[in-house]
Design a protein around this motif. Structure first.
Motif, PDB file in Angstrom:
ATOM      1  N   SER A   4       0.832  -1.206   0.000  1.00 13.64           N
ATOM      2  CA  SER A   4       0.000   0.000   0.000  1.00 13.64           C
ATOM      3  C   SER A   4       0.868   1.258   0.000  1.00 13.64           C
ATOM      4  CB  SER A   4      -0.920  -0.011   1.222  1.00 13.64           C
ATOM      5  OG  SER A   4      -1.545   1.223   1.382  1.00 13.64           O
ATOM      6  N   ILE A   5       1.900   1.243   0.820  1.00 12.40           N
ATOM      7  CA  ILE A   5       2.811   2.390   0.886  1.00 12.40           C
ATOM      8  C   ILE A   5       3.543   2.561  -0.440  1.00 12.40           C
ATOM      9  CG2 ILE A   5       4.900   3.288   1.993  1.00 12.40           C
ATOM     10  CD1 ILE A   5       3.899   1.890   4.570  1.00 12.40           C
ATOM     11  N   LEU A   6       3.975   1.462  -1.034  1.00  6.95           N
ATOM     12  CA  LEU A   6       4.681   1.548  -2.313  1.00  6.95           C
ATOM     13  C   LEU A   6       3.776   2.085  -3.423  1.00  6.95           C
ATOM     14  CD1 LEU A   6       6.756  -1.745  -2.210  1.00  6.95           C
ATOM     15  CD2 LEU A   6       7.604   0.594  -2.009  1.00  6.95           C
ATOM     16  N   VAL A   7       2.513   1.674  -3.432  1.00  3.70           N
ATOM     17  CA  VAL A   7       1.573   2.178  -4.442  1.00  3.70           C
ATOM     18  C   VAL A   7       1.364   3.679  -4.263  1.00  3.70           C
ATOM     19  CG1 VAL A   7      -0.844   2.107  -5.175  1.00  3.70           C
ATOM     20  CG2 VAL A   7       0.407  -0.016  -4.826  1.00  3.70           C
ATOM     21  N   ARG A   8       1.169   4.105  -3.009  1.00  5.96           N
ATOM     22  CA  ARG A   8       0.988   5.542  -2.759  1.00  5.96           C
ATOM     23  C   ARG A   8       2.235   6.329  -3.141  1.00  5.96           C
ATOM     24  NH1 ARG A   8      -1.013   5.858   3.231  1.00  5.96           N
ATOM     25  NH2 ARG A   8      -0.141   3.789   3.372  1.00  5.96           N
ATOM     26  N   LEU A   9       3.400   5.778  -2.868  1.00  6.20           N
ATOM     27  CA  LEU A   9       4.649   6.441  -3.221  1.00  6.20           C
ATOM     28  C   LEU A   9       4.793   6.548  -4.737  1.00  6.20           C
ATOM     29  CD1 LEU A   9       7.267   7.670  -2.205  1.00  6.20           C
ATOM     30  CD2 LEU A   9       8.262   5.394  -2.178  1.00  6.20           C
ATOM     31  N   LYS A  45       4.900  17.241   2.808  1.00  4.18           N
ATOM     32  CA  LYS A  45       5.242  17.063   4.222  1.00  4.18           C
ATOM     33  C   LYS A  45       4.088  16.408   4.967  1.00  4.18           C
ATOM     34  CE  LYS A  45       4.638  20.221   7.139  1.00  4.18           C
ATOM     35  NZ  LYS A  45       3.867  20.093   8.324  1.00  4.18           N
ATOM     36  N   ASP A  46       2.889  16.898   4.722  1.00  2.00           N
ATOM     37  CA  ASP A  46       1.723  16.331   5.392  1.00  2.00           C
ATOM     38  C   ASP A  46       1.509  14.872   5.013  1.00  2.00           C
ATOM     39  OD1 ASP A  46       1.255  18.717   6.676  1.00  2.00           O
ATOM     40  OD2 ASP A  46      -0.303  19.380   5.269  1.00  2.00           O
ATOM     41  N   LYS A  47       1.696  14.552   3.748  1.00  6.91           N
ATOM     42  CA  LYS A  47       1.537  13.169   3.292  1.00  6.91           C
ATOM     43  C   LYS A  47       2.577  12.259   3.945  1.00  6.91           C
ATOM     44  CE  LYS A  47      -1.588  12.332   0.107  1.00  6.91           C
ATOM     45  NZ  LYS A  47      -2.558  11.291   0.200  1.00  6.91           N
ATOM     46  N   LEU A  48       3.844  12.710   3.929  1.00  9.10           N
ATOM     47  CA  LEU A  48       4.910  11.873   4.457  1.00  9.10           C
ATOM     48  C   LEU A  48       4.828  11.721   5.966  1.00  9.10           C
ATOM     49  CD1 LEU A  48       7.930  13.086   2.317  1.00  9.10           C
ATOM     50  CD2 LEU A  48       6.746  10.911   2.138  1.00  9.10           C
ATOM     51  N   VAL A  49       4.680  12.821   6.659  1.00  4.76           N
ATOM     52  CA  VAL A  49       4.711  12.781   8.119  1.00  4.76           C
ATOM     53  C   VAL A  49       3.415  12.222   8.690  1.00  4.76           C
ATOM     54  CG1 VAL A  49       4.886  14.186  10.202  1.00  4.76           C
ATOM     55  CG2 VAL A  49       6.393  14.635   8.276  1.00  4.76           C
ATOM     56  N   ASN A  50       2.297  12.757   8.262  1.00  2.64           N
ATOM     57  CA  ASN A  50       1.025  12.350   8.851  1.00  2.64           C
ATOM     58  C   ASN A  50       0.501  11.038   8.288  1.00  2.64           C
ATOM     59  OD1 ASN A  50       1.087  14.698  10.358  1.00  2.64           O
ATOM     60  ND2 ASN A  50      -0.124  15.848   8.886  1.00  2.64           N
ATOM     61  N   ALA A  53       4.300   7.977   7.643  1.00  2.32           N
ATOM     62  CA  ALA A  53       5.192   7.702   8.781  1.00  2.32           C
ATOM     63  C   ALA A  53       4.549   6.726   9.764  1.00  2.32           C
ATOM     64  CB  ALA A  53       5.565   9.006   9.482  1.00  2.32           C
ATOM     65  N   LYS A  54       3.256   6.879  10.028  1.00  2.00           N
ATOM     66  CA  LYS A  54       2.579   5.974  10.948  1.00  2.00           C
ATOM     67  C   LYS A  54       2.571   4.555  10.392  1.00  2.00           C
ATOM     68  CE  LYS A  54      -1.743   5.125  13.391  1.00  2.00           C
ATOM     69  NZ  LYS A  54      -1.606   3.706  13.236  1.00  2.00           N
ATOM     70  N   ASP A  55       2.275   4.425   9.094  1.00  2.00           N
ATOM     71  CA  ASP A  55       2.266   3.098   8.473  1.00  2.00           C
ATOM     72  C   ASP A  55       3.654   2.464   8.509  1.00  2.00           C
ATOM     73  OD1 ASP A  55      -0.412   3.289   7.955  1.00  2.00           O
ATOM     74  OD2 ASP A  55      -0.154   3.920   5.865  1.00  2.00           O
ATOM     75  N   LEU A  56       4.674   3.266   8.229  1.00  2.00           N
ATOM     76  CA  LEU A  56       6.041   2.737   8.261  1.00  2.00           C
ATOM     77  C   LEU A  56       6.459   2.364   9.678  1.00  2.00           C
ATOM     78  CD1 LEU A  56       7.726   5.138   5.701  1.00  2.00           C
ATOM     79  CD2 LEU A  56       7.235   2.709   5.387  1.00  2.00           C
ATOM     80  N   LEU A  57       6.035   3.131  10.659  1.00  3.03           N
ATOM     81  CA  LEU A  57       6.310   2.801  12.057  1.00  3.03           C
ATOM     82  C   LEU A  57       5.632   1.490  12.442  1.00  3.03           C
ATOM     83  CD1 LEU A  57       7.492   3.621  14.817  1.00  3.03           C
ATOM     84  CD2 LEU A  57       5.352   4.818  15.244  1.00  3.03           C
ATOM     85  N   ASP A  58       4.378   1.321  12.037  1.00  3.80           N
ATOM     86  CA  ASP A  58       3.668   0.071  12.315  1.00  3.80           C
ATOM     87  C   ASP A  58       4.351  -1.114  11.644  1.00  3.80           C
ATOM     88  OD1 ASP A  58       1.818   1.468  13.806  1.00  3.80           O
ATOM     89  OD2 ASP A  58       0.305   1.520  12.198  1.00  3.80           O
TER      90      ASP A  58
END
Length: 132
Positions: A4-9, A45-50, A53-58
């Motif tokens: 999911s993160i890779l698709v969004r990226l 910034k909002d996309k990456l941090v908010n 970042a939470k998904d990557l932390l999880d």
């Protein structure tokens, strides 16, 4: 989660490439380029941090938990073969793993302390050390 993160990226990279081409094209007139760039950077910034970042932390927490579980399972295979005489199993359980060894390469020290390397023979043989 990772896909999911890779698709969004990938989607964001596509959008950024399109925006960069528009800025490079002299035929496109941008009324207030500073304000537009400021908005783009704030959005990123909002996309990456908010968002991400939470998904990557999880994802990191899940991977760390799986690693710890696998490490404990591998250690348990050897610990169940260690006898309980003279507290050998307790002493070995206290040894912390390192990057090379499941028991930190310190099984020999426990053998010396217990003066009973036969109690630890499965671990002793696995680390390929000879102690006298």
């Amino acid at each position: 989660m990772a896909t999911s993160i890779l698709v969004r990226l990938e989607d964001q990279c596509h959008n950024l490439t399109k925006t960069a081409k528009e800025y490079a094209d002299p035929n496109i007139v941008i009324p207030d380029p500073r304000q537009e760039i400021s908005g783009i950077l704030t959005f990123l910034k909002d996309k990456l941090v908010n968002g991400w970042a939470k998904d990557l932390l999880d994802l990191t927490k899940i991977a760390a938990g799986q690693f710890s579980s696998m490490l404990l399972m591998r250690r348990a295979l050897y610990l169940k073969r260690v006898t309980t005489n003279k507290g050998a199993k307790t002493s070995v359980k206290r040894l912390q793993p390192n990057e090379q060894f499941l028991f930190g390469g310190r099984v020999g020290e426990v053998c010396k302390d217990l003066k009973a390397s036969t109690e630890l023979s499965p671990l002793f043989a696995k680390n390929n050390h000879t102690y006298k």
